[in-house]
Design a protein around this motif. Sequence first.
Motif, PDB file in Angstrom:
ATOM      1  N   ARG A 228      -5.443  -6.174  10.593  1.00 36.69           N
ATOM      2  CA  ARG A 228      -4.425  -5.698   9.659  1.00 36.69           C
ATOM      3  C   ARG A 228      -5.008  -5.282   8.311  1.00 36.69           C
ATOM      4  O   ARG A 228      -4.363  -4.558   7.565  1.00 36.69           O
ATOM      5  CB  ARG A 228      -3.343  -6.766   9.471  1.00 36.69           C
ATOM      6  N   TRP A 229      -6.215  -5.743   7.986  1.00 37.79           N
ATOM      7  CA  TRP A 229      -6.845  -5.347   6.719  1.00 37.79           C
ATOM      8  C   TRP A 229      -7.628  -4.041   6.839  1.00 37.79           C
ATOM      9  O   TRP A 229      -8.206  -3.578   5.854  1.00 37.79           O
ATOM     10  CB  TRP A 229      -7.766  -6.461   6.218  1.00 37.79           C
ATOM     11  N   ASP A 230      -7.647  -3.442   8.027  1.00 37.27           N
ATOM     12  CA  ASP A 230      -8.422  -2.211   8.197  1.00 37.27           C
ATOM     13  C   ASP A 230      -7.898  -1.082   7.317  1.00 37.27           C
ATOM     14  O   ASP A 230      -8.663  -0.220   6.877  1.00 37.27           O
ATOM     15  CB  ASP A 230      -8.402  -1.774   9.666  1.00 37.27           C
ATOM     16  N   ALA A 231      -6.587  -1.071   7.074  1.00 41.83           N
ATOM     17  CA  ALA A 231      -6.017  -0.010   6.241  1.00 41.83           C
ATOM     18  C   ALA A 231      -6.540  -0.086   4.816  1.00 41.83           C
ATOM     19  O   ALA A 231      -6.632   0.939   4.118  1.00 41.83           O
ATOM     20  CB  ALA A 231      -4.498  -0.114   6.242  1.00 41.83           C
ATOM     21  N   TYR A 232      -6.886  -1.282   4.353  1.00 46.15           N
ATOM     22  CA  TYR A 232      -7.393  -1.450   2.994  1.00 46.15           C
ATOM     23  C   TYR A 232      -8.912  -1.314   2.934  1.00 46.15           C
ATOM     24  O   TYR A 232      -9.466  -1.035   1.878  1.00 46.15           O
ATOM     25  CB  TYR A 232      -7.013  -2.832   2.451  1.00 46.15           C
ATOM     26  N   LEU A 233      -9.556  -1.520   4.087  1.00 50.64           N
ATOM     27  CA  LEU A 233     -11.021  -1.564   4.101  1.00 50.64           C
ATOM     28  C   LEU A 233     -11.597  -0.398   4.882  1.00 50.64           C
ATOM     29  O   LEU A 233     -12.564  -0.552   5.619  1.00 50.64           O
ATOM     30  CB  LEU A 233     -11.497  -2.886   4.723  1.00 50.64           C
ATOM     31  N   LYS A 234     -10.957   0.759   4.770  1.00 56.76           N
ATOM     32  CA  LYS A 234     -11.509   1.935   5.424  1.00 56.76           C
ATOM     33  C   LYS A 234     -12.903   2.186   4.894  1.00 56.76           C
ATOM     34  O   LYS A 234     -13.101   2.419   3.708  1.00 56.76           O
ATOM     35  CB  LYS A 234     -10.627   3.164   5.158  1.00 56.76           C
TER      36      LYS A 234
ATOM     37  N   PHE B 133       2.154  -3.582   5.176  1.00 56.14           N
ATOM     38  CA  PHE B 133       3.171  -3.629   4.124  1.00 56.14           C
ATOM     39  C   PHE B 133       3.027  -2.364   3.287  1.00 56.14           C
ATOM     40  O   PHE B 133       2.069  -2.198   2.542  1.00 56.14           O
ATOM     41  CB  PHE B 133       2.991  -4.882   3.266  1.00 56.14           C
ATOM     42  N   GLU B 134       3.988  -1.449   3.456  1.00 52.55           N
ATOM     43  CA  GLU B 134       3.944  -0.160   2.774  1.00 52.55           C
ATOM     44  C   GLU B 134       5.139  -0.030   1.840  1.00 52.55           C
ATOM     45  O   GLU B 134       6.200  -0.620   2.078  1.00 52.55           O
ATOM     46  CB  GLU B 134       3.944   0.991   3.792  1.00 52.55           C
ATOM     47  N   VAL B 135       4.965   0.728   0.783  1.00 49.05           N
ATOM     48  CA  VAL B 135       6.032   0.925  -0.192  1.00 49.05           C
ATOM     49  C   VAL B 135       6.070   2.388  -0.618  1.00 49.05           C
ATOM     50  O   VAL B 135       5.024   3.038  -0.754  1.00 49.05           O
ATOM     51  CB  VAL B 135       5.836   0.001  -1.413  1.00 49.05           C
TER      52      VAL B 135
ATOM     53  N   PHE C 233      -5.154  16.331   1.538  1.00 47.81           N
ATOM     54  CA  PHE C 233      -5.873  15.064   1.617  1.00 47.81           C
ATOM     55  C   PHE C 233      -4.877  13.921   1.749  1.00 47.81           C
ATOM     56  O   PHE C 233      -3.828  13.909   1.094  1.00 47.81           O
ATOM     57  CB  PHE C 233      -6.752  14.857   0.372  1.00 47.81           C
ATOM     58  N   PHE C 234      -5.233  12.952   2.575  1.00 46.87           N
ATOM     59  CA  PHE C 234      -4.394  11.782   2.802  1.00 46.87           C
ATOM     60  C   PHE C 234      -4.889  10.668   1.896  1.00 46.87           C
ATOM     61  O   PHE C 234      -5.956  10.097   2.119  1.00 46.87           O
ATOM     62  CB  PHE C 234      -4.468  11.362   4.273  1.00 46.87           C
ATOM     63  N   LEU C 235      -4.127  10.370   0.849  1.00 46.44           N
ATOM     64  CA  LEU C 235      -4.540   9.395  -0.156  1.00 46.44           C
ATOM     65  C   LEU C 235      -3.787   8.090   0.026  1.00 46.44           C
ATOM     66  O   LEU C 235      -2.670   8.060   0.540  1.00 46.44           O
ATOM     67  CB  LEU C 235      -4.283   9.951  -1.562  1.00 46.44           C
TER      68      LEU C 235
ATOM     69  N   ILE D 297       0.850  -1.186   0.000  1.00 43.86           N
ATOM     70  CA  ILE D 297       0.000   0.000   0.000  1.00 43.86           C
ATOM     71  C   ILE D 297       0.889   1.240   0.000  1.00 43.86           C
ATOM     72  O   ILE D 297       1.983   1.246   0.580  1.00 43.86           O
ATOM     73  CB  ILE D 297      -0.951  -0.017   1.222  1.00 43.86           C
ATOM     74  N   ARG D 298       0.440   2.269  -0.672  1.00 42.57           N
ATOM     75  CA  ARG D 298       1.218   3.501  -0.803  1.00 42.57           C
ATOM     76  C   ARG D 298       0.390   4.671  -0.302  1.00 42.57           C
ATOM     77  O   ARG D 298      -0.788   4.821  -0.654  1.00 42.57           O
ATOM     78  CB  ARG D 298       1.600   3.715  -2.274  1.00 42.57           C
TER      79      ARG D 298
END
Length: 706
Positions: free
Chosen positions: A325-331, A263-265, A194-196, A186-187
Amino acid sequence: MYIESNTFYAFMRCFQSKKKKNSSRSSVFCWFNYMFFMFQISKNSSKTWRSMDKLRKSLLLCTFFLEFASGFYLPGSFPHKYYVGDQLSVKVNSLTSIDTELPYGYYSLPFCKPLEGVKDSAENLGELLMGDRIENSPYRFKMHVNESELFLCQTNALSVDESKVLKERIDEMYQVNLNLDNLPAIRYMNKDGFFLRWTGYPVGIKVKDVYYVFNHLKFTVLVHKYEKTNTMPGVIGAGDGVELITTDDKSVIDTPAYMVVGFEVVPCSFQHNIDLLKNLKRYDKYTAPIKCEPATVAGVIQEGKPLVYSYEVNFVESDIKWPSRWDAYLKMEGAKVHWFSILNSMMVITFLAGIVLIIFLRTIRRDLARYEELDKEAQAQINEELSGWKLVVGDVFRVPENSELLSMMVADGCRILGMAVVTILFAALGFMSPASRGTLITGMLLFYMFLGIIAGYVAVWLMKTLNAGNTNGWLLISWRVSCFGPGIAFLILTVLNFLLWGSHSTGAIPFTTYIILLLLWFCISMPLTLIGGFIATKAPHLEYPCRSNQIPREIPSNRFPTWVLVIGAGTLPFGTLFIELFFIMSSIWLGRVYYVFGFLLVVLILLVVVCAEVSLVLTYMHLCMEDWRWWWKSFFASGSVAIYIFFYSVNYLVFDLKSLSGPVSAMLYLGYSLLMALAVMLATGAIGFLTSFFFVHRLFSSVKID
């Protein structure tokens, strides 16, 4: 003291499994056996012993099913623990773009390849149909070991074709998708306050007609310390003696373990010094410092010159628990919009329910009450003065045109509806989470195949009812149903697949997958459909309450075509689902994750209710206008929602997918939209037809007319 051997064996086996992994099932199983051992040691009453033994056997039976069930973990649904220094492998997925919707293989571009060669990961049927191609990558991490400025590889000098393709992928905004421990990279980015966030990172960027490649990646791996549970002491018994032993392994306890929770990039474009790479091997440290600054670019793409790739990794301990841990993807965004959609649907249902209530309580009941109070002579006298639905009593059950086609469409609609209900229900319960890639498509496909038994049953039962109990030709109608829905889908997918093959996209269905689909169709779906048809021949059919006249009744002319009402009726079901449809379309075509299946299940239930009410009201209106041809109109009264869904898809293409480029991409989009609209038409049409059919049968069963 004697200790029952099978209980002792179960307890020791359970204890061994707890050493290997931590699970709630093991805890229940172990604690029960442990308590039973303690009871065996201290038992004093034979009566209590017998009752306890019965309780033990009952609970052991329950825990056996828990033991069996928890052996089937969903992908991504159980934690992996890694000790410090353990190797973590990054995997790559297909390159994707919202501009073309054509996925391509990761190694179709000049990227670094693993030393052991490119290997495909195990993929399920859903992943193959979605175009996912998961492969190994050269990126290697060591758990909780920070490393920086690692040299990865230097490619060969770029050829003209490689440079051209790489620049095309940059122009088409292709994203590189990486996975670590089943988590997509995730990036994050701050832009205009704005926080994208995005999944993946772009291949490169174009600045003032110059192309740059992102050749240095800065990884951040979020880890959470593995929380161990206390190990239960073991009990070893033989004969009359028991020995309490401890099984705590201090070496294991002192070694910390971690779980990957993020996992951030951050991609960067850096110009490496070719002279410093002469003596470097893969994973050696680059001798000069590498500053990863996303705001600056330096790695220029030039023909005849190689590309150099490097990376760095940093581990950060996080408070994020593994289940979160999937909360960042499922906001969850737009929750109020989902509730507004449901409230809007409830208002439509209430409005239609009021109309249905008026029809039943005021019109029909009043007419029937007046009719039942008359004697036979008065009934015969008033027959000439009757108007409305009572006049079509001799034609209302006349066999419709193309009755076999109607039966097939209703039958396949019931199968699609059943597939949708079961799939969404399982997804709402968490069995098809986004962590389990491809399981949603796989589940839909398998449910559709296995529910062929329902399609065969409905088609033959309906034909049997229309033919007054005659079952001749049931095998033919069953075979046609087994080929109708799957045949249409297979035809559309084949045409689209030729387009993908011509574009060399990984979205094209492989030939072996085609063989699997054909085997599922002819070896599972078709036999089950035939079995369902055979069962229907033995089931009682619905007998008509009145006979049909030999000569059809003339239908009075109307001021406007009745099909206008039928087509217009589709706006009400469309109003129920169009908001949720926007989120689904965004998930499919804009790469967003759709996971609010609870809302979708509620919307589906409301859609079924609205379709039933709309079709019932329209059928009653047609009967009141002395139009006895209600069969097909009841189907399309609710099935016409597909027209609005397809028009909405075209609107979404024009206004929301403005960047979609190329005729192939547009044809793919319209082809899949057409397939979706046809599936919705069959499902909603089946709801409307069956509701009207039972309503008409019930209505004329109450009329005492010969």
